[in-house]
Write a protein that holds these residues in place. Structure first.
Motif, mmCIF file in Angstrom:
data_model
loop_
_atom_site.group_PDB
_atom_site.id
_atom_site.type_symbol
_atom_site.label_atom_id
_atom_site.label_comp_id
_atom_site.label_asym_id
_atom_site.label_seq_id
_atom_site.Cartn_x
_atom_site.Cartn_y
_atom_site.Cartn_z
ATOM 1 N N VAL A 24 0.824 -1.212 0.000
ATOM 2 C CA VAL A 24 0.000 0.000 0.000
ATOM 3 C C VAL A 24 0.859 1.264 0.000
ATOM 4 N N GLU A 25 2.017 1.218 0.630
ATOM 5 C CA GLU A 25 2.925 2.370 0.571
ATOM 6 C C GLU A 25 3.411 2.610 -0.857
ATOM 7 N N LYS A 58 0.553 4.075 -2.833
ATOM 8 C CA LYS A 58 0.370 5.477 -2.466
ATOM 9 C C LYS A 58 1.470 6.354 -3.062
ATOM 10 N N SER A 59 2.674 5.819 -3.205
ATOM 11 C CA SER A 59 3.770 6.613 -3.778
ATOM 12 C C SER A 59 3.520 6.933 -5.252
ATOM 13 N N TRP A 74 0.215 7.184 -6.462
ATOM 14 C CA TRP A 74 -1.058 7.911 -6.568
ATOM 15 C C TRP A 74 -1.409 8.421 -5.185
ATOM 16 N N SER A 75 -1.255 9.690 -4.982
ATOM 17 C CA SER A 75 -1.421 10.283 -3.653
ATOM 18 C C SER A 75 -2.837 10.147 -3.109
ATOM 19 N N LYS A 76 -3.814 9.895 -3.966
ATOM 20 C CA LYS A 76 -5.194 9.757 -3.501
ATOM 21 C C LYS A 76 -5.464 8.434 -2.784
ATOM 22 N N VAL A 77 -4.507 7.527 -2.828
ATOM 23 C CA VAL A 77 -4.665 6.254 -2.128
ATOM 24 C C VAL A 77 -4.604 6.531 -0.628
ATOM 25 N N SER A 78 -5.590 6.033 0.083
ATOM 26 C CA SER A 78 -5.562 6.143 1.541
ATOM 27 C C SER A 78 -5.886 4.766 2.122
ATOM 28 N N TYR A 79 -5.365 4.515 3.275
ATOM 29 C CA TYR A 79 -5.555 3.205 3.870
ATOM 30 C C TYR A 79 -5.343 3.248 5.375
#
Length: 136
Positions: A44-45, A48-49, A51-56
């Protein structure tokens, strides 16, 4: 791993079986290389790196399940007997995956055809056994 990775292995295995090569009429695993294994947190990191919109949120379960702490595939047999190995690194596969979702959700675009072409080119550059005839 990207979804195209195991598909390339299944198609290679299917080709061998269509050629009536019965030594391959067995079970095979198609997965990432051992040195590219990642934890859920690392996956997930990485996503996220790209696509900044990824949240978890990763939560530890209240109840410990009776499962192995490490789940992985042993792809040694596919590597040795079929000469199959991934065409993309784990990071490349994750990047392509998140980019597909990004194109779809932000631009209403499908990048599937381009991703497939990129995958085949990567396989050719690595002389993948399933595209060996194509690469020459």
């Amino acid at each position: 791993q990207h979804g195209l990775e195991p598909l390339s292995g299944y198609l290679l295995l299917g080709q061998k079986l269509m050629e009536r090569d019965t030594q391959f009429a067995e079970a095979f695993n198609f997965g990432p290389l051992v040195h590219e294994e990642l934890t859920v947190g690392q996956v997930v990191e990485l996503l996220k790196s790209h696509w900044s919109k990824v949240s978890y949120i990763i939560k530890k379960p209240d109840v410990v399940l009776h499962e192995s702490r490490l789940l992985k595939l042993d792809c040694t047999k596919a590597n040795n007997e079929l000469q199959w190995s991934p065409s993309w690194t784990t990071e490349e596969g994750l990047k392509k995956t998140i980019e597909w979702y990004q194109h779809f959700y932000e631009n209403n675009e499908l990048s599937t055809a381009k991703d497939l072409a990129d995958f085949i080119e990567s396989a050719k550059s690595k002389n993948a056994s399933w595209v060996a005839g194509e690469a020459k």
